[in-house]
Design an enzyme around this catalytic site. Sequence first.
Site, PDB file in Angstrom:
ATOM      1  N   ASN A 318     -19.988  22.719   7.450  1.00  0.00           N
ATOM      2  CA  ASN A 318     -18.740  23.477   7.337  1.00  0.00           C
ATOM      3  C   ASN A 318     -18.827  24.851   7.998  1.00  0.00           C
ATOM      4  OD1 ASN A 318     -17.336  21.458   5.907  1.00  0.00           O
ATOM      5  ND2 ASN A 318     -18.336  22.085   4.001  1.00  0.00           N
ATOM      6  N   HIS A 320     -20.724  27.442   7.420  1.00  0.00           N
ATOM      7  CA  HIS A 320     -21.102  28.638   6.662  1.00  0.00           C
ATOM      8  C   HIS A 320     -22.514  28.438   6.124  1.00  0.00           C
ATOM      9  CE1 HIS A 320     -19.067  26.379   3.224  1.00  0.00           C
ATOM     10  NE2 HIS A 320     -20.292  26.579   2.783  1.00  0.00           N
ATOM     11  N   CYS A 355     -20.802  33.516   3.695  1.00  0.00           N
ATOM     12  CA  CYS A 355     -21.596  34.231   4.688  1.00  0.00           C
ATOM     13  C   CYS A 355     -21.508  33.432   5.987  1.00  0.00           C
ATOM     14  CB  CYS A 355     -23.046  34.360   4.231  1.00  0.00           C
ATOM     15  SG  CYS A 355     -24.130  35.112   5.453  1.00  0.00           S
TER      16      CYS A 355
END
Length: 421
Positions: A318, A320, A355
């Site tokens: 995804n 991240h 993040c």
Amino acid sequence: MVTTAATSAFLPIPSPASDAIGKTSGNAVGGVPASIDARATNAKSKSISSGRLQVKANAQAPPKINGTKVGSMESLRTEDMSPPPRTFINQLPDWSMLLAAITTIFLAAEKQWMMLDWKPKRADMLVDPFGLGQIVQGGFVFRQNFSIRSYEIGADRTASVETLMNHLQETALNHVKNAGLLADGFGSTPEMCKRNLIWVVTKMQVAVDRYPTWGDVVRVDTWVAASGKNGMRRDWLVRDSNTGEILTRATSLWVMMNKETRRLSKIPDEVRGEIGSYFVDSPPLVDDDSRKLPKLDENTAEHIRTGLTPRWSDLDVNQHVNNVKYVGWILESAPLEILETHELAGMTLEYRRECMRDSVLQSLTSIVDKGSGDSSHPGIVECQHLLRLEGGGEIVKGRTKWRPKFVDKIGSFGQAPHESA
């Protein structure tokens, strides 16, 4: 006359014709020189020797008629050993040998499979000997075995906390896959993919009673339950596969987020219809630590580690940073004296935001309890943690508990679930 015929069958009698042939052949017959007759001691031995020589001559130098050998075993042998003419048929491989080899392999594989299939199903045997995982207990619990590898242990010769967290994540995804609900997303169901929805974790609590060591086989059970109107709870129970001893308990809360807008979303009815039948009505394995995490910054933190950046391998599908990576970053700022003398006994993590690949992070740690404790928890150390962007945005807030190394289990975190959960 009969005697002569019988004798001649075994010892040919010299004849003028054969004498002539023997003399003509000279020392070219069988490599034996012709002067052997001159060294005979008497007539009888001479006669026998010449007869023997004549037999050799007849055997190795057959008579010729018009230059062609007649009655020669050598000519027959030469004709028999000549290679057959090259054709398409005799250039094909030996299919019988290949078929025999394939048959042998299949018979061996069938025998091995039958041995595995017909083994008695004892309670002390591994449910999943190959570590592939399977759904058990009426279709509600997913179970998978993991062998602790040499590259998964740390300086204490035990599995690292990141190894345990990876096992939890792996079983969660395999649970969705084995239930037939895994689509293209990272744990997303088909209906979630249609709506660009993904799961994100908001809170994780882990309690470690004992860390496995190299060569141990652990059994991980996981299941899901509803959490409020738009959340899901996932629990894990990690046992020693040989003894059944509980090693780790964990519980987590998940919500849905739109992959494109990065905003939280309600659970659509279609998605609830996919996953609702797998929910278990059971309490969490770890008691909820609802204590508010105090604010931590560069003024209140005792230990700070800066300049942490994600690598490409830290990203999941995804795009991240993988949740397990946060644990390692949080512990980057843990003081060395605690890491050397204590081991992580439990932690609570609250995830604030994602993040991304280009983020630069800071890890902050403050020691709350330096090990005074009470008689039931001697030597326990408690720390506060914060993982944030260099610009100030909070990524993860956490609390950790540490116990002295090389001692028996101290205290207990939560209650062990019933096997029927």
